[in-house]
Write an enzyme that holds these catalytic residues in place. Structure first.
Site, PDB file in Angstrom:
ATOM      1  N   ASN A  39      57.045 -37.240  76.000  1.00  0.00           N
ATOM      2  CA  ASN A  39      57.111 -38.514  75.287  1.00  0.00           C
ATOM      3  C   ASN A  39      58.558 -38.812  74.904  1.00  0.00           C
ATOM      4  O   ASN A  39      59.340 -37.905  74.570  1.00  0.00           O
ATOM      5  CB  ASN A  39      56.168 -38.546  74.082  1.00  0.00           C
ATOM      6  CG  ASN A  39      56.280 -37.357  73.155  1.00  0.00           C
ATOM      7  OD1 ASN A  39      56.618 -36.265  73.585  1.00  0.00           O
ATOM      8  ND2 ASN A  39      56.001 -37.574  71.889  1.00  0.00           N
ATOM      9  N   GLU A  41      60.530 -41.428  72.443  1.00  0.00           N
ATOM     10  CA  GLU A  41      60.356 -42.424  71.377  1.00  0.00           C
ATOM     11  C   GLU A  41      61.605 -43.288  71.221  1.00  0.00           C
ATOM     12  O   GLU A  41      62.632 -43.054  71.842  1.00  0.00           O
ATOM     13  CB  GLU A  41      60.004 -41.693  70.076  1.00  0.00           C
ATOM     14  CG  GLU A  41      58.695 -40.926  70.215  1.00  0.00           C
ATOM     15  CD  GLU A  41      58.218 -40.287  68.923  1.00  0.00           C
ATOM     16  OE1 GLU A  41      59.012 -40.159  67.975  1.00  0.00           O
ATOM     17  OE2 GLU A  41      57.020 -39.911  68.890  1.00  0.00           O
ATOM     18  N   CYS A  50      54.697 -42.494  76.413  1.00  0.00           N
ATOM     19  CA  CYS A  50      53.947 -41.233  76.362  1.00  0.00           C
ATOM     20  C   CYS A  50      54.320 -40.309  77.518  1.00  0.00           C
ATOM     21  O   CYS A  50      54.791 -40.758  78.576  1.00  0.00           O
ATOM     22  CB  CYS A  50      52.453 -41.509  76.443  1.00  0.00           C
ATOM     23  SG  CYS A  50      51.769 -42.318  74.999  1.00  0.00           S
ATOM     24  N   GLU A  52      52.381 -38.684  79.601  1.00  0.00           N
ATOM     25  CA  GLU A  52      51.622 -38.902  80.837  1.00  0.00           C
ATOM     26  C   GLU A  52      52.266 -40.001  81.684  1.00  0.00           C
ATOM     27  O   GLU A  52      52.404 -39.878  82.896  1.00  0.00           O
ATOM     28  CB  GLU A  52      50.177 -39.315  80.527  1.00  0.00           C
ATOM     29  CG  GLU A  52      49.380 -38.282  79.749  1.00  0.00           C
ATOM     30  CD  GLU A  52      49.471 -38.460  78.234  1.00  0.00           C
ATOM     31  OE1 GLU A  52      50.571 -38.756  77.725  1.00  0.00           O
ATOM     32  OE2 GLU A  52      48.432 -38.307  77.571  1.00  0.00           O
ATOM     33  N   CYS A  89      46.084 -41.185  75.272  1.00  0.00           N
ATOM     34  CA  CYS A  89      45.825 -42.456  74.589  1.00  0.00           C
ATOM     35  C   CYS A  89      45.225 -43.467  75.575  1.00  0.00           C
ATOM     36  O   CYS A  89      45.213 -43.253  76.792  1.00  0.00           O
ATOM     37  CB  CYS A  89      47.106 -42.998  73.963  1.00  0.00           C
ATOM     38  SG  CYS A  89      48.199 -43.813  75.138  1.00  0.00           S
ATOM     39  N   CYS A  92      47.566 -44.753  78.400  1.00  0.00           N
ATOM     40  CA  CYS A  92      47.769 -43.759  79.465  1.00  0.00           C
ATOM     41  C   CYS A  92      46.526 -43.637  80.339  1.00  0.00           C
ATOM     42  O   CYS A  92      46.625 -43.440  81.547  1.00  0.00           O
ATOM     43  CB  CYS A  92      48.145 -42.410  78.868  1.00  0.00           C
ATOM     44  SG  CYS A  92      49.837 -42.405  78.233  1.00  0.00           S
TER      45      CYS A  92
HETATM   46  N1  THU Z   1      51.695 -39.409  72.849  1.00  0.00           N
HETATM   47  C1  THU Z   1      51.794 -39.035  74.158  1.00  0.00           C
HETATM   48  O1  THU Z   1      52.876 -38.721  74.658  1.00  0.00           O
HETATM   49  N2  THU Z   1      50.661 -39.021  74.908  1.00  0.00           N
HETATM   50  C2  THU Z   1      49.427 -39.388  74.429  1.00  0.00           C
HETATM   51  O2  THU Z   1      48.512 -39.558  75.205  1.00  0.00           O
HETATM   52  C3  THU Z   1      49.233 -39.540  72.969  1.00  0.00           C
HETATM   53  C4  THU Z   1      50.464 -39.839  72.210  1.00  0.00           C
HETATM   54  C5  THU Z   1      52.926 -39.450  72.037  1.00  0.00           C
HETATM   55  C6  THU Z   1      53.362 -40.844  71.662  1.00  0.00           C
HETATM   56  C7  THU Z   1      54.203 -40.591  70.445  1.00  0.00           C
HETATM   57  O3  THU Z   1      55.519 -40.288  70.849  1.00  0.00           O
HETATM   58  C8  THU Z   1      53.586 -39.349  69.827  1.00  0.00           C
HETATM   59  O4  THU Z   1      52.741 -38.791  70.821  1.00  0.00           O
HETATM   60  C9  THU Z   1      52.749 -39.614  68.565  1.00  0.00           C
HETATM   61  O5  THU Z   1      51.810 -40.610  68.792  1.00  0.00           O
END
Ligand code: THU
Length: 127
Positions: A39, A41, A50, A52, A89, A92
């Site tokens: 991920n 940010e 994310c 994925e 999520c 994704c």
């Molecule tokens: N996140 C992912 O990388 N993949 C997911 O499927 C769920 C959430 C990340 C997004 C964000 O940077 C952190 O997790 C908290 O939500």
């Protein structure tokens, strides 16, 4: 643990997540080999990407055409936490449904294995 999941865990260590401190790693197996993602940010929170999607988009950028399997690991989810905190999520899941067959296996660290159809029934697809 599968080799693909180990690669996902390793990639999660590279996550750029100063806002959530929630490290996530993903690895996809394709016709061109394995691609990983984490991920990433941003101070403008809505721009967060994310793990994925980072992995899938990297594979696409490298020319991958066949997506076979995906493993994902939420490194900071407590081991005994509910599975929900370890699952991909919704956004994704939609991206996964675009590139993987409905019966492809998605391995979720600490939660189990799921088919794409289980993760997103009746996905929106145009091809
Ligand atoms: N996140 C992912 O990388 N993949 C997911 O499927 C769920 C959430 C990340 C997004 C964000 O940077 C952190 O997790 C908290 O939500």
């Amino acid at each position: 643990m599968s080799e693909l999941l180990q690669k996902a865990r390793d990639a999660g260590k590279n996550a750029y997540c100063p806002y959530s401190n929630f490290h996530v790693g993903a690895a996809v197996e394709t016709d061109l080999g394995v691609f990983v993602g984490c991920n990433v940010e941003n101070a403008s929170y809505g721009l967060c990407n994310c793990a994925e999607r980072t992995a899938i988009f990297s594979a696409i950028a490298a020319g991958a055409k066949e997506f076979r399997r995906l493993s994902v690991s939420c490194l900071d989810a407590a081991e005994n936490a509910a599975s929900n905190s370890k699952m991909p999520c919704g956004a994704c899941r939609q991206v996964i449904a675009e590139f993987f067959a409905q019966d492809s296996v998605i391995e979720v660290d600490g939660a189990g294995e799921f088919t794409v159809a289980q993760l997103l029934p009746m996905a929106f697809l145009l091809n």
